[in-house]
Design a protein around this motif. Structure first.
Motif, PDB file in Angstrom:
ATOM      1  N   UNK A 112       0.826  -1.203   0.000  1.00 40.52           N
ATOM      2  CA  UNK A 112       0.000   0.000   0.000  1.00 40.52           C
ATOM      3  C   UNK A 112       0.866   1.261   0.000  1.00 40.52           C
ATOM      4  N   UNK A 113       1.878   1.307   0.872  1.00 38.04           N
ATOM      5  CA  UNK A 113       2.712   2.518   0.946  1.00 38.04           C
ATOM      6  C   UNK A 113       3.536   2.691  -0.326  1.00 38.04           C
ATOM      7  N   UNK A 114       3.994   1.584  -0.906  1.00 37.74           N
ATOM      8  CA  UNK A 114       4.759   1.685  -2.145  1.00 37.74           C
ATOM      9  C   UNK A 114       3.880   2.212  -3.277  1.00 37.74           C
ATOM     10  N   UNK A 115       2.641   1.705  -3.360  1.00 36.22           N
ATOM     11  CA  UNK A 115       1.723   2.173  -4.399  1.00 36.22           C
ATOM     12  C   UNK A 115       1.417   3.657  -4.248  1.00 36.22           C
ATOM     13  N   UNK A 116       1.173   4.082  -3.014  1.00 32.52           N
ATOM     14  CA  UNK A 116       0.902   5.500  -2.767  1.00 32.52           C
ATOM     15  C   UNK A 116       2.107   6.346  -3.156  1.00 32.52           C
ATOM     16  N   UNK A 117       3.305   5.890  -2.791  1.00 32.54           N
ATOM     17  CA  UNK A 117       4.524   6.655  -3.093  1.00 32.54           C
ATOM     18  C   UNK A 117       4.768   6.747  -4.593  1.00 32.54           C
ATOM     19  N   UNK A 118       4.508   5.666  -5.306  1.00 29.75           N
ATOM     20  CA  UNK A 118       4.703   5.682  -6.764  1.00 29.75           C
ATOM     21  C   UNK A 118       3.749   6.672  -7.422  1.00 29.75           C
ATOM     22  N   UNK A 119       2.499   6.648  -7.013  1.00 33.24           N
ATOM     23  CA  UNK A 119       1.516   7.594  -7.567  1.00 33.24           C
ATOM     24  C   UNK A 119       1.922   9.033  -7.239  1.00 33.24           C
ATOM     25  N   UNK A 120       2.316   9.250  -5.994  1.00 34.69           N
ATOM     26  CA  UNK A 120       2.708  10.594  -5.568  1.00 34.69           C
ATOM     27  C   UNK A 120       3.969  11.052  -6.306  1.00 34.69           C
TER      28      UNK A 120
END
Length: 338
Positions: A112-120
């Protein structure tokens, strides 16, 4: 004449080193003075309970600050760290309480945190939204997902029978609490990454001059995404230590002033907001100073409003000092980093 001509060229370099060294020494000296003052003036400061609480808080603050430091060195800022930390661990805890194995639940939180960071990172690197606005918007979205989709309660408890996980927050090794061990290991690994690897040097190069980094062939946009992924992973580790320490995760911390404490650590420690400067050592000295200040104010029973006033004043002073020591240049202004 030739010897005298070299004097003006060498003097500025010595001056700059002297300024950087003085800033770090001042932070260390203030930390020592605060520790001695609190030890003498406050009855419960040196108690085992307070020392353990101080160590846990310092470790969590330090891990969050390590993540922020990577982003700031790359000439950015991440205001979503606390939301990412709280919501990712809440997701893991909720999944575990629904019957999933805890390792699998933690893996889901990490994804979840990796996905959020990639989008951001994509929004910042490719869409070119200024980091301060992109991370602030993502923080609000992540918190909204956590409170409206992932969990129905603000506070979610870690399932029973996870002694190995609780040990990460409450246990000790060789007499040293585990949160300090985790903080030390992550600090060492991140220091080696920044100083000894090509990717780490790329982050410094981007922070120092993004245009030059592009010309030299550095993949600037992917590297920007990478630095936000690293920050998000550090936030997840800090969330693990937090949840292990209190056997729960409270999403209301997203609305706290913790993100300003993290910024205080980074700026006071000596990592310039103009990017390309500083390292793990700056985070260490800044973490100790801010940790002592917060712990002392808590024992003194200073009201939350006054604490925020003190922290805001210190943060403003730190920003002024940073602006003086690390003045903006034309390239910084054009990039619109924060």
């Amino acid at each position: 004449m030739a010897a005298s001509d070299t004097i003006p060229k060498q003097a500025p370099r010595r001056s700059l080193r002297h300024i950087a060294l003085t800033q770090e020494l001042i932070v260390v000296a203030v930390s020592v003075v605060l520790f001695v003052f609190f030890a003498v003036a406050l009855d419960g400061f040196l108690s085992s309970g307070n020392i353990l609480n101080f160590i846990r808080n310092v470790a969590i603050l330090g891990m969050l600050s390590l993540g922020m430091a990577v982003v700031v060195i790359g000439r950015g800022v991440d205001l979503s760290l606390i939301a990412v930390m709280a919501v990712s661990m809440t997701l893991a805890i909720v999944l575990a309480n629904k019957g999933y194995s805890f390792p699998m639940a933690l893996a889901a939180g990490l994804l979840f945190v990796v996905a959020v960071a990639v989008v951001m990172g994509f929004l910042i690197a490719y869409v070119e939204i200024p980091a301060i606005f992109a991370t602030l918007a993502v923080s609000a979205i992540v918190y909204g997902m956590g409170r409206g989709v992932i969990a129905t309660l603000d506070v979610n408890n870690v399932p029973d029978g996870l002694d190995w996980f609780i040990y990460l927050g409450r246990g000790s090794l060789l007499g040293i609490p585990m949160p300090i061990w985790i903080f030390a290991v992550t600090a060492l690994l991140l220091s080696l990454f920044l100083r000894k690897t090509g990717l780490g040097r790329f982050i410094y190069a981007i922070g120092d001059n993004i245009s030059t980094a592009r010309i030299t062939g550095i993949p600037v946009r992917p590297m920007i995404i990478l630095q936000y992924v690293i920050a998000a992973v550090m936030a997840f580790l800090a969330g693990c230590v937090t949840a292990a320490s209190i056997a729960s995760m409270n999403m209301r911390m997203v609305n706290s002033t913790l993100i300003y404490d993290v910024l205080l650590v980074v700026i006071l420690g000596g990592i310039g907001l103009t990017g390309g400067r500083g390292g793990v050592r700056n985070v260490l000295v800044g973490t100790v100073l801010i940790g002592l200040l917060l712990n002392g104010m808590t024992i003194l029973d200073i009201s939350f409003i006054v604490q925020n006033l003190v922290k805001s004043t210190v943060l403003l002073c730190a920003l002024i000092v940073d602006a003086i020591l690390n003045p903006r240049d034309e390239q910084t202004s054009q990039q619109g980093d924060i």
